[in-house]
Design an enzyme around this catalytic site. Structure first.
Site, PDB file in Angstrom:
ATOM      1  N   ASP A 252       0.873  -1.172   0.000  1.00 23.32           N
ATOM      2  CA  ASP A 252       0.000   0.000   0.000  1.00 23.32           C
ATOM      3  C   ASP A 252       0.913   1.225   0.000  1.00 23.32           C
ATOM      4  O   ASP A 252       1.696   1.414   0.934  1.00 23.32           O
ATOM      5  CB  ASP A 252      -0.906  -0.025   1.243  1.00 23.32           C
ATOM      6  CG  ASP A 252      -1.995   1.034   1.186  1.00 23.32           C
ATOM      7  OD1 ASP A 252      -2.690   1.135   0.157  1.00 23.32           O
ATOM      8  OD2 ASP A 252      -2.174   1.756   2.194  1.00 23.32           O
TER       9      ASP A 252
ATOM     10  N   ASP B  17     -11.233  10.537  -4.136  1.00 24.44           N
ATOM     11  CA  ASP B  17     -12.518  11.231  -4.253  1.00 24.44           C
ATOM     12  C   ASP B  17     -12.389  12.463  -5.147  1.00 24.44           C
ATOM     13  O   ASP B  17     -13.307  13.265  -5.231  1.00 24.44           O
ATOM     14  CB  ASP B  17     -13.039  11.625  -2.860  1.00 24.44           C
ATOM     15  CG  ASP B  17     -11.999  12.369  -2.030  1.00 24.44           C
ATOM     16  OD1 ASP B  17     -10.788  12.106  -2.204  1.00 24.44           O
ATOM     17  OD2 ASP B  17     -12.383  13.215  -1.213  1.00 24.44           O
TER      18      ASP B  17
ATOM     19  N   GLU C  77       5.338   4.728   3.440  1.00 26.97           N
ATOM     20  CA  GLU C  77       4.878   6.060   3.820  1.00 26.97           C
ATOM     21  C   GLU C  77       6.074   6.993   3.891  1.00 26.97           C
ATOM     22  O   GLU C  77       7.134   6.619   4.383  1.00 26.97           O
ATOM     23  CB  GLU C  77       4.159   5.961   5.175  1.00 26.97           C
ATOM     24  CG  GLU C  77       3.712   7.263   5.777  1.00 26.97           C
ATOM     25  CD  GLU C  77       2.819   8.101   4.859  1.00 26.97           C
ATOM     26  OE1 GLU C  77       3.191   9.270   4.615  1.00 26.97           O
ATOM     27  OE2 GLU C  77       1.785   7.604   4.377  1.00 26.97           O
TER      28      GLU C  77
ATOM     29  N   LYS D  59      -1.663  22.727  -6.288  1.00 31.35           N
ATOM     30  CA  LYS D  59      -0.933  23.863  -6.868  1.00 31.35           C
ATOM     31  C   LYS D  59       0.109  23.374  -7.862  1.00 31.35           C
ATOM     32  O   LYS D  59       0.821  22.412  -7.597  1.00 31.35           O
ATOM     33  CB  LYS D  59      -0.240  24.654  -5.748  1.00 31.35           C
ATOM     34  CG  LYS D  59      -1.220  25.338  -4.825  1.00 31.35           C
ATOM     35  CD  LYS D  59      -0.503  26.385  -3.984  1.00 31.35           C
ATOM     36  CE  LYS D  59      -1.440  27.006  -2.985  1.00 31.35           C
ATOM     37  NZ  LYS D  59      -1.149  26.605  -1.610  1.00 31.35           N
TER      38      LYS D  59
ATOM     39  N   ASN E 143      10.382   7.031   0.173  1.00 28.30           N
ATOM     40  CA  ASN E 143       9.946   7.978  -0.843  1.00 28.30           C
ATOM     41  C   ASN E 143       9.899   7.166  -2.130  1.00 28.30           C
ATOM     42  O   ASN E 143      10.926   6.873  -2.726  1.00 28.30           O
ATOM     43  CB  ASN E 143      10.938   9.133  -0.958  1.00 28.30           C
ATOM     44  CG  ASN E 143      10.547  10.099  -2.064  1.00 28.30           C
ATOM     45  OD1 ASN E 143       9.750   9.767  -2.955  1.00 28.30           O
ATOM     46  ND2 ASN E 143      11.087  11.291  -2.022  1.00 28.30           N
TER      47      ASN E 143
ATOM     48  N   ASP F  35      -2.292  12.347  -1.878  1.00 26.49           N
ATOM     49  CA  ASP F  35      -2.362  13.795  -1.731  1.00 26.49           C
ATOM     50  C   ASP F  35      -2.374  14.427  -3.118  1.00 26.49           C
ATOM     51  O   ASP F  35      -1.490  14.191  -3.922  1.00 26.49           O
ATOM     52  CB  ASP F  35      -1.135  14.272  -0.952  1.00 26.49           C
ATOM     53  CG  ASP F  35      -1.296  15.701  -0.477  1.00 26.49           C
ATOM     54  OD1 ASP F  35      -1.856  16.506  -1.249  1.00 26.49           O
ATOM     55  OD2 ASP F  35      -0.863  16.008   0.634  1.00 26.49           O
TER      56      ASP F  35
END
Length: 195
Positions: free
Chosen positions: A16, A130, A41, A98, A68, A94
Site C-alpha cells: 500500500d 474522491d 509512507e 498547486k 519515498n 495527496d
C-alpha cells in the site's frame, strides 16, 4: 534481502503506497493471515506510530516502512522474489493541487513503470480517490504505460466498491458525506517490461 521482513517470507505481498495511519493495512493483515502486507509512507512519524500499533497487535505479516517511492521504490522492490508482488494499492493520494507542487505527486510515469517491472502477471493495481481530476490523471498515466489492463466490471471502468472489503480513514470520511469515490482496478498484462 528485505524478505527477512516476514516470518513467512514466501507469502504473496500486497504493498500500500502512502499507508498514512495504517488502519487499512492493520485491518487487512488481521483478516488475511496468508498474505504479507507492506505499508510505504513518506512521513516518518506516521511510520513509527504504525509500527508501534503493529507490534502491539503482534501482526507478523505486516510492516510499515519509510520510503519515498519516487526515489527508492525500484531498489527496494528488486529485493523481492520474482512474482511475489501480487497487489499494489494507492488510495487517496495527496493531490498537491498547486502547479508548483505537482512534482510532489506520487503518481509519475516512472512509479507505474517500477510497479509494472515487479508486479506479477495478473497482479492487481488498485487506485482510488474522491477527486475526479486526480483519478483521471492517474488512469491516463497507467493506460499509457501499456503494462496494465483495466478491469471492466458490469460494463463500467469504475468500481463502485473497495475490492478488499476494508475502508481507509479517508474512504469512511467521504462515504459519510455521501460524496463519490472513483476507483479503478488494473491487472498486470503479459507485456514484457522494457526499462
Amino acid at each position: 534481502s528485505k524478505n527477512v521482513l516476514f516470518r513467512n517470507s514466501h507469502y504473496p505481498i500486497h504493498i500500500d503506497i502512502g499507508s498514512a495511519k495504517g488502519e487499512f493495512l492493520i485491518e487487512l493483515a488481521t483478516k488475511c493471515p496468508e498474505w504479507n502486507f507492506i505499508g510505504l509512507e513518506i512521513r516518518e512519524p506516521l511510520v513509527s506510530l504504525c509500527e508501534k500499533k503493529r507490534k502491539k497487535l503482534e501482526l507478523n505479516n505486516l510492516k510499515f516502512l519509510f520510503c519515498n517511492v519516487n526515489v527508492s521504490l525500484d531498489e527496494w522492490l528488486s529485493d523481492l522474489d520474482i512474482g511475489q508482488l501480487k497487489r499494489v494499492s494507492i488510495q487517496f493520494p495527496d493531490p498537491w493541487f498547486k502547479r508548483k507542487h505537482f512534482k510532489r505527486r506520487v503518481f509519475k510515469n516512472s512509479l507505474f513503470k517500477t510497479i509494472a517491472k515487479y508486479l506479477s502477471k495478473d497482479g492487481e493495481l488498485f487506485v482510488q480517490t474522491d477527486i475526479f481530476q486526480l483519478i483521471e490523471s492517474i488512469t491516463n498515466i497507467i493506460d499509457n504505460s501499456q503494462y496494465f489492463d483495466r478491469r471492466v466490471i458490469g460494463g463500467s471502468e469504475w468500481l463502485d466498491y473497495n475490492p478488499y472489503n476494508v475502508s481507509t480513514d479517508r474512504e469512511l470520511f467521504v462515504n459519510k458525506k455521501n460524496l463519490p469515490i472513483f476507483r479503478a482496478m488494473y491487472l498486470r498484462n503479459d507485456k514484457l517490461f522494457y526499462s
